[in-house]
Design a protein around this motif. Structure first.
Motif, short mmCIF file in Angstrom:
data_model
loop_
_atom_site.label_atom_id
_atom_site.label_comp_id
_atom_site.label_asym_id
_atom_site.label_seq_id
_atom_site.Cartn_x
_atom_site.Cartn_y
_atom_site.Cartn_z
N GLN A 9 0.84 -1.21 0.00
CA GLN A 9 0.00 0.00 0.00
C GLN A 9 0.87 1.26 0.00
O GLN A 9 1.84 1.35 0.76
CB GLN A 9 -0.91 -0.01 1.24
N GLY A 12 -1.59 4.80 3.95
CA GLY A 12 -2.76 4.25 4.63
C GLY A 12 -2.33 3.35 5.76
O GLY A 12 -1.16 3.34 6.15
N ARG A 13 -3.28 2.61 6.28
CA ARG A 13 -3.05 1.85 7.51
C ARG A 13 -2.00 0.75 7.38
O ARG A 13 -1.43 0.33 8.38
CB ARG A 13 -4.34 1.19 7.96
N LEU A 14 -1.79 0.22 6.18
CA LEU A 14 -0.89 -0.92 6.05
C LEU A 14 0.51 -0.52 5.59
O LEU A 14 1.44 -1.33 5.63
CB LEU A 14 -1.46 -1.96 5.08
N ARG A 51 -2.55 1.72 -4.47
CA ARG A 51 -3.74 1.75 -3.62
C ARG A 51 -4.06 0.31 -3.25
O ARG A 51 -3.96 -0.59 -4.09
CB ARG A 51 -4.92 2.36 -4.38
N VAL A 73 -9.71 -7.24 1.55
CA VAL A 73 -9.62 -6.64 0.21
C VAL A 73 -9.43 -7.74 -0.86
O VAL A 73 -9.99 -7.66 -1.95
CB VAL A 73 -8.48 -5.60 0.17
N CYS A 92 -8.58 -6.33 11.88
CA CYS A 92 -9.87 -5.66 12.01
C CYS A 92 -10.99 -6.68 11.85
O CYS A 92 -10.74 -7.83 11.47
CB CYS A 92 -10.01 -4.55 10.97
N TYR A 119 -18.41 -3.33 0.99
CA TYR A 119 -17.94 -4.71 0.81
C TYR A 119 -19.08 -5.63 0.39
O TYR A 119 -19.43 -6.58 1.11
CB TYR A 119 -17.29 -5.22 2.10
N SER A 179 -10.10 -9.99 9.81
CA SER A 179 -9.12 -9.82 8.73
C SER A 179 -7.80 -9.32 9.28
O SER A 179 -7.75 -8.72 10.35
CB SER A 179 -9.67 -8.81 7.72
#
Ligand code: ATP
Ligand code: ZN
Length: 283
Positions: A9, A12-14, A51, A73, A92, A119, A179
């Motif tokens: 990524q 972002g968070r990852l 992304r 994802v 999460c 989702y 996840s």
């Protein structure tokens, strides 16, 4: 050697943890915020910064050989890829939530209701498995405002602390999926020696992360009691101390029951306990 490509990524968070795990594998590369691609100087690997939503398809199509992305994802994209390793970060839960005032208590009460989500694939799978016929409203962001606006009766989204739900007058109703970030590869690349080499390095970093190296002193008469508490990779290393009747014990212990173990060791006669981080465990 083939030069592999790994997609991670861009922001972002990852992003941060993905970069960190690759660096901890001993890979050298520049990590400029502006660059889309970075070359590793000491392993045949290029890093593509993308992304997260694009990563599963890039990997499925072999544009990237490997990827680090949330399991949610990958499943949402319906990508046909190989799962190589769970990475222990980006954890999460995807949940269905309803209005705090709602009288919905049974799954069957969702029949005929509208659920807003980004989702739709994961949600549809869950509803089908549970024989629920609900209408899915696919929206790309801020699904939590759906019920307030009268757009939906419920939402399905990633929930971490539940604060966002509460602020929007919602409460969690059903956990659908847990996840975390995963290492994936294209089906064709999974068994390449370079991919297996990288996988082994990542696994050695993950193993090391969950363990600590411990050195302690103990009187020989109490050695067996202390050793009984220590698993080690094979078995603990025991070396004599200069002081007669004393030994030093070297071992590896799990992070998760760390304090419990330390207290048990002290009670069994361990003294001068030194704890060190481990960089890698190669088995
Ligand atoms: P991008 O710009 O790459 O599309 P994004 O906004 O879609 O980023 P992020 O919010 O950075 O994605 O989340 C990336 C992944 O982090 C999620 O798909 C999920 O797997 C994981 N994650 C962990 N905790 C959370 C959380 N509280 N909210 C959202 N995602 C989370
Ligand atoms: Zn995204």
């Amino acid at each position: 050697m083939k030069t592999l490509k790994i997609a991670i990524q861009k922001s972002g968070r990852l992003n941060e943890k993905s970069v960190e795990i690759l660096k901890n594998c001993g890979l050298y590369f520049e990590n400029y915020k502006s660059s889309l691609i970075s070359t590793v100087t000491n392993f045949p690997l290029e890093i593509l910064f993308l992304r997260d939503d694009d990563i599963p398809e890039y990997v499925q199509d072999g544009i990237a050989d490997l990827g680090i992305v949330g399991e949610n994802v990958v499943i949402e994209a319906g990508a046909d890829v190989a799962y190589l390793q769970k990475l222990g970060f980006g954890k999460c839960t995807l949940k269905i939530a309803v209005q705090s005032t709602s009288n919905i208590t049974e799954l069957t009460q969702l029949n005929g209701k509208a659920i807003a989500t980004s989702y739709p694939v994961i949600l549809q799978k869950y509803l089908t498995e549970n024989n629920i016929d609900a209408q899915i409203r696919n929206i790309s962001g801020s699904v939590e405002i759906g019920p307030g606006l009268g757009l939906s009766d419920a939402i399905f989204d990633i929930v971490s602390t539940g604060g966002t739900l509460k602020n929007n007058g919602l409460k969690p109703f059903k956990n659908v999926m847990d996840s975390e970030a995963v290492l994936i590869s294209s089906k064709g690349a999974a068994l390449l020696p370079e991919v297996q080499e990288l996988l082994q390095r990542i696994q050695s970093v993950l193993r090391a992360k969950s363990t600590k190296y411990v050195v302690l002193n103990v009187e020989k008469s109490k050695l067996q009691d202390v050793v009984n508490l220590l698993p080690g990779v094979k078995s603990p290393t025991v070396v004599p101390l200069f002081e007669e009747g004393w030994v030093a014990v070297h071992s590896v212990i799990e992070e998760q029951d760390f304090w419990e173990k330390i207290n048990q060791l002290k009670a069994a006669g361990a003294e001068g306990i030194v704890v060190m981080p481990i960089e890698k465990i190669i088995t």
